[in-house]
Structures are given as C-alpha cells and as structure tokens.
Design a protein around this motif. Structure first.
Motif, PDB file in Angstrom:
ATOM      1  N   ASP A  44       1.358  -1.069   5.069  1.00 24.43           N
ATOM      2  CA  ASP A  44       1.033  -0.048   4.073  1.00 24.43           C
ATOM      3  C   ASP A  44       1.219  -0.577   2.654  1.00 24.43           C
ATOM      4  O   ASP A  44       0.371  -0.353   1.779  1.00 24.43           O
ATOM      5  CB  ASP A  44       1.907   1.183   4.293  1.00 24.43           C
ATOM      6  N   GLY A  45       2.323  -1.283   2.433  1.00 20.76           N
ATOM      7  CA  GLY A  45       2.596  -1.771   1.086  1.00 20.76           C
ATOM      8  C   GLY A  45       1.604  -2.820   0.623  1.00 20.76           C
ATOM      9  O   GLY A  45       1.126  -2.796  -0.526  1.00 20.76           O
ATOM     10  N   ALA A  46       1.248  -3.771   1.500  1.00 20.58           N
ATOM     11  CA  ALA A  46       0.288  -4.800   1.122  1.00 20.58           C
ATOM     12  C   ALA A  46      -1.080  -4.201   0.848  1.00 20.58           C
ATOM     13  O   ALA A  46      -1.775  -4.604  -0.088  1.00 20.58           O
ATOM     14  CB  ALA A  46       0.205  -5.859   2.222  1.00 20.58           C
ATOM     15  N   GLY A  47      -1.474  -3.201   1.661  1.00 15.14           N
ATOM     16  CA  GLY A  47      -2.762  -2.559   1.417  1.00 15.14           C
ATOM     17  C   GLY A  47      -2.801  -1.798   0.112  1.00 15.14           C
ATOM     18  O   GLY A  47      -3.839  -1.729  -0.556  1.00 15.14           O
ATOM     19  N   ALA A  48      -1.661  -1.249  -0.284  1.00 15.29           N
ATOM     20  CA  ALA A  48      -1.626  -0.452  -1.510  1.00 15.29           C
ATOM     21  C   ALA A  48      -1.756  -1.306  -2.768  1.00 15.29           C
ATOM     22  O   ALA A  48      -2.321  -0.858  -3.772  1.00 15.29           O
ATOM     23  CB  ALA A  48      -0.329   0.366  -1.555  1.00 15.29           C
ATOM     24  N   VAL A  49      -1.271  -2.532  -2.733  1.00 19.16           N
ATOM     25  CA  VAL A  49      -1.277  -3.364  -3.938  1.00 19.16           C
ATOM     26  C   VAL A  49      -2.418  -4.372  -3.948  1.00 19.16           C
ATOM     27  O   VAL A  49      -2.601  -5.092  -4.933  1.00 19.16           O
ATOM     28  CB  VAL A  49       0.065  -4.114  -4.086  1.00 19.16           C
TER      29      VAL A  49
ATOM     30  N   HIS B 190       8.662   2.200  -1.571  1.00 20.46           N
ATOM     31  CA  HIS B 190       7.244   1.927  -1.709  1.00 20.46           C
ATOM     32  C   HIS B 190       7.041   0.585  -2.386  1.00 20.46           C
ATOM     33  O   HIS B 190       7.931   0.031  -3.014  1.00 20.46           O
ATOM     34  CB  HIS B 190       6.580   3.041  -2.512  1.00 20.46           C
ATOM     35  N   SER B 191       5.831   0.051  -2.246  1.00 20.01           N
ATOM     36  CA  SER B 191       5.482  -1.204  -2.906  1.00 20.01           C
ATOM     37  C   SER B 191       4.871  -0.908  -4.268  1.00 20.01           C
ATOM     38  O   SER B 191       4.351   0.191  -4.508  1.00 20.01           O
ATOM     39  CB  SER B 191       4.478  -1.984  -2.048  1.00 20.01           C
ATOM     40  N   ALA B 192       4.936  -1.886  -5.143  1.00 22.59           N
ATOM     41  CA  ALA B 192       4.380  -1.721  -6.481  1.00 22.59           C
ATOM     42  C   ALA B 192       3.888  -3.068  -6.970  1.00 22.59           C
ATOM     43  O   ALA B 192       4.363  -4.127  -6.539  1.00 22.59           O
ATOM     44  CB  ALA B 192       5.424  -1.163  -7.451  1.00 22.59           C
TER      45      ALA B 192
ATOM     46  N   GLU C 121      11.444  -6.541  -1.296  1.00 23.88           N
ATOM     47  CA  GLU C 121      12.613  -6.192  -0.486  1.00 23.88           C
ATOM     48  C   GLU C 121      12.406  -6.514   0.993  1.00 23.88           C
ATOM     49  O   GLU C 121      13.374  -6.744   1.724  1.00 23.88           O
ATOM     50  CB  GLU C 121      12.926  -4.701  -0.649  1.00 23.88           C
ATOM     51  N   TYR C 122      11.144  -6.491   1.414  1.00 26.24           N
ATOM     52  CA  TYR C 122      10.844  -6.725   2.834  1.00 26.24           C
ATOM     53  C   TYR C 122       9.421  -7.285   2.924  1.00 26.24           C
ATOM     54  O   TYR C 122       8.528  -6.853   2.193  1.00 26.24           O
ATOM     55  CB  TYR C 122      10.953  -5.433   3.649  1.00 26.24           C
ATOM     56  N   MET C 123       9.210  -8.234   3.830  1.00 31.60           N
ATOM     57  CA  MET C 123       7.874  -8.787   4.020  1.00 31.60           C
ATOM     58  C   MET C 123       7.682  -9.183   5.476  1.00 31.60           C
ATOM     59  O   MET C 123       8.544  -9.825   6.079  1.00 31.60           O
ATOM     60  CB  MET C 123       7.646 -10.019   3.118  1.00 31.60           C
TER      61      MET C 123
ATOM     62  N   GLY D 172       9.050  -4.047  -3.792  1.00 36.67           N
ATOM     63  CA  GLY D 172       9.065  -3.081  -2.697  1.00 36.67           C
ATOM     64  C   GLY D 172       8.834  -3.747  -1.358  1.00 36.67           C
ATOM     65  O   GLY D 172       9.141  -4.929  -1.152  1.00 36.67           O
ATOM     66  N   ARG D 173       8.264  -2.988  -0.447  1.00 29.97           N
ATOM     67  CA  ARG D 173       8.039  -3.441   0.919  1.00 29.97           C
ATOM     68  C   ARG D 173       6.614  -3.981   1.053  1.00 29.97           C
ATOM     69  O   ARG D 173       5.650  -3.261   0.811  1.00 29.97           O
ATOM     70  CB  ARG D 173       8.250  -2.302   1.924  1.00 29.97           C
TER      71      ARG D 173
END
Length: 373
Positions: free
Chosen positions: A24-29, A5-7, A52-54, A19-20
């Motif tokens: 999903d990850g960009a929207g979460a942060v 997950h992203s943080a 870790e991934y973009m 994180g990733r």
C-alpha cells in the motif's frame, strides 16, 4: 494494529521517503516519486532515513525508480538506507534487472530479428543434441537390460502396457469407428452419382491399413501416452527423484524409460489392429444402409488389401510408437525447474511427437514408392 502511512516529498533533486514501504505504501508514493525522477536533470538522491518498514514491494519501488532514472539518463542514488533493507535490496540484483528492463524495447528492427533467429537456431541445436544423446543412452540401456536377467522391471512394463493398451483402447475404438463411418459416408455420397459406391470398401481398407490406421493411432498415442510419460518423468525431475535414483546408482533411462518404450512398442500394433477393425465396422454400417450385403463388403475389402499393405502399416506403427514414447520420456528427462516446467514439457512432447510422426510418414511414403510397394 496501528500502522503508519507512507509519505514522499521532493525538494530539487532530492526525494524523501518515509513510513511503511509495503504494497500500500509503495503504491501511494509511486506517482509522485516517479514524476520527481522523470523531471529535471542531474543525479537524484533518494533519502531513505525515514523508512520504518520495507518488504518486497518497497524494494520493487526503489528498483523501478532506478530504472526510470536510467531511462531518463539520470543517476539515482539511495542514501541513508538501513543496512537490513540495503541487503534485502541486493537480493533483487538491481544492476542485472536494470540492464534487461528495456531489453525488449531495444531489440527492434533487423537486429532484433537476427537475435531471435539466432536464439531459435541455438535452441534447435541444443534440442537435437539432447535427442541424439538420449537415443544413445536408450540403446545402451536397452542392451544392458537385455543382457541382464533382472535388467527390466517387469512390473513397470506390465503396468505401462495396461496404461498404454487397455486404458487407451476405448478412445481408439471410438475414433476408429467414427473415422470409418464418416469416410465411407462422404465417399459413398460422392461416388453414388457415378454408380461407384461399391468401390468404397476398396478405398477404406487400403487407406486404413496402409496409412491412416497407424498414423491416427500414433497421434492419439502422442496426445495421451506421450504426454503422460513426459508429465510423470518431468514431475520426478522437478521433485529431484531422478537425482535420488542416480545417487542410489540406478540409471534413470534404464529404470524409467526402457519399460515405457517397450510397452508402447508392444501395445501400439495391437491398438492399430483394433483401430483398423472398428473403422471397417463403421464402413460396414454405411454399406449395409445402402443395401449392400456384408459378404460383398468383406470380400472387396480383403481382395484389395494385400499382405504388403498390412505389413507396411504394422512397421509404421512400430516406428511411430518408438518415436512417440521416446520423445515423451526425453522431454520429461530434460524438464527444467519452475511451476510451468512440467506443462511445457508435456506440450513439447505432444507437438514434437506429432511432427515426428508426420515427417517419418513422409519418409515411409518415399521408401514405399521406391520399393514399389
């Protein structure tokens, strides 16, 4: 598949991303990162060592953080971002994108209005230049085609004649019949109060042969044939088929435009005759329903319509066909790249064709008045 997950963590003027950084990850942060950039003062550092991934979504996140910082007057720096992701971020050209991000908001009031008028005037000037250049190219290509025995692709010419003439005939007959029927009925209902419904054939014949026949036929030609020409040539432009013709030494105007324009010029007067004839049939149906004999109807039509009215209508049809077919082909040749380019060219061909028909019809009205026709 196990996905991390992203943080995001904000400490002072430093934001830590980990994180990733996918959709999903960009929207979460995003909310937390934006709040950290919007609050406080001074430059902001975004620590990207934990990413870790973009993909494109992560790159969009970083660009939007930079734009948000510019809007707040703060500099946003990306630190410890992996070289692969940094080069990926450069593809989006954040400097150029950021300079235009709030361009619409900045152009307000008188300055924005003046800028829009200037852009519209520039576009109009370029459009007129392209049309003049296209007209000259058509004249040269037509001269070369006439002077050479094999200058015209006759198979393309006859195929275009079939598309313009035979395929378009049903809609011409239907609209002509309905217009004659409706105009005669509406006129007869009004004139019947004064006992003047016998003058309906006079009005219908004169209006159709001299004015509405060629104009409505040309408008239908613009909506059906002009748009088809623009779509066909525009698709070839997008698929780089026109470049292939030029590479092979073939002039696209001579190869594609001349047969289409010639077919439109050949078929439009014939379609106009059919339109006029079926409009008279529609008027005859109305007059027969009012117990007027067919011989009376025909005699009044042909007694009121002279050769000059008929000739003037045919001249209009010829000019309208050149304008409609020419603008359709020209819009196709200047089609730009992109998913909506062909649709834009088709729409522009129809709108420009109708405008040219209206303008040229007004010019004909003035010329006929001055000539006493």
């Amino acid at each position: 598949m196990n996905k991390s997950h992203s943080a995001v963590k904000a400490e002072g003027n430093t934001i830590y991303l980990s994180g990733r950084m996918d959709a999903d990850g960009a929207g979460a942060v995003w909310i937390v990162a934006r709040k950290a950039v919007s609050s406080g003062s001074g430059p902001v550092s975004v620590d990207c060592s934990g990413i870790e991934y973009m993909d494109g979504s992560g790159a969009a996140l970083l660009i939007m953080l930079r734009n948000e910082g510019k809007a707040q007057g703060r500099e946003v720096r990306f630190e410890r971002l992996k070289s692969d992701y940094a080069s990926f971020l450069d593809i989006f050209r954040p400097e150029e994108q950021g300079s235009d991000f709030h361009g619409v908001e900045r152009e307000k009031g008188l300055k924005g209005w003046v800028s829009s008028v200037g852009r519209a005037a520039g576009q109009l000037g370029r459009d007129l230049y392209e049309q003049v250049e296209f007209s000259g190219s058509c004249v040269i290509a037509l001269k070369e085609a006439i002077s050479s025995r094999r200058g015209i692709r006759w198979k393309d010419f006859w195929l275009s004649c079939e598309k313009v003439g035979a395929d378009g005939l049903p809609i011409i007959l239907l609209i002509g019949f309905l217009m004659g029927l409706i105009m005669s009925f509406q006129s007869a209902v009004t004139l019947k109060r004064f006992g003047g419904e016998i003058f309906v054939p006079n009005m219908l014949g004169l209006v159709m042969f001299r004015e509405l026949g060629p104009m409505v036929t040309a408008i239908l030609l613009a909506g059906r044939t002009g748009s088809a020409f623009a779509a066909e040539i525009g698709t070839m432009k997008v698929n780089e088929e026109l470049d292939a013709l030029s590479t092979m030494g073939l002039n696209p105007v001579r190869f594609l435009v001349v047969p289409r324009v010639m077919s439109a010029v050949a078929m439009t007067p014939i379609l106009t005759l059919f339109f006029n004839f079926f409009s008279l049939i529609g008027g005859a149906v109305v007059m027969l329903s009012m117990d007027y004999p067919l011989s009376t109807y025909c005699s009044r039509v042909f007694a009121n319509v002279g050769w000059m009215d008929f000739t003037g209508g045919m001249v209009k049809a010829l000019v309208f066909s050149i304008l409609v077919a020419g603008i359709g082909c020209q819009r196709g040749l200047v089609t730009r790249s992109g998913a909506s380019a062909v649709g834009d060219s088709t729409t522009s061909a129809v709108v420009s064709g109708i405008i040219l028909i209206a303008v040229s019809d007004g010019v004909f009205a003035v010329l006929f008045f001055l000539a006493g026709i």
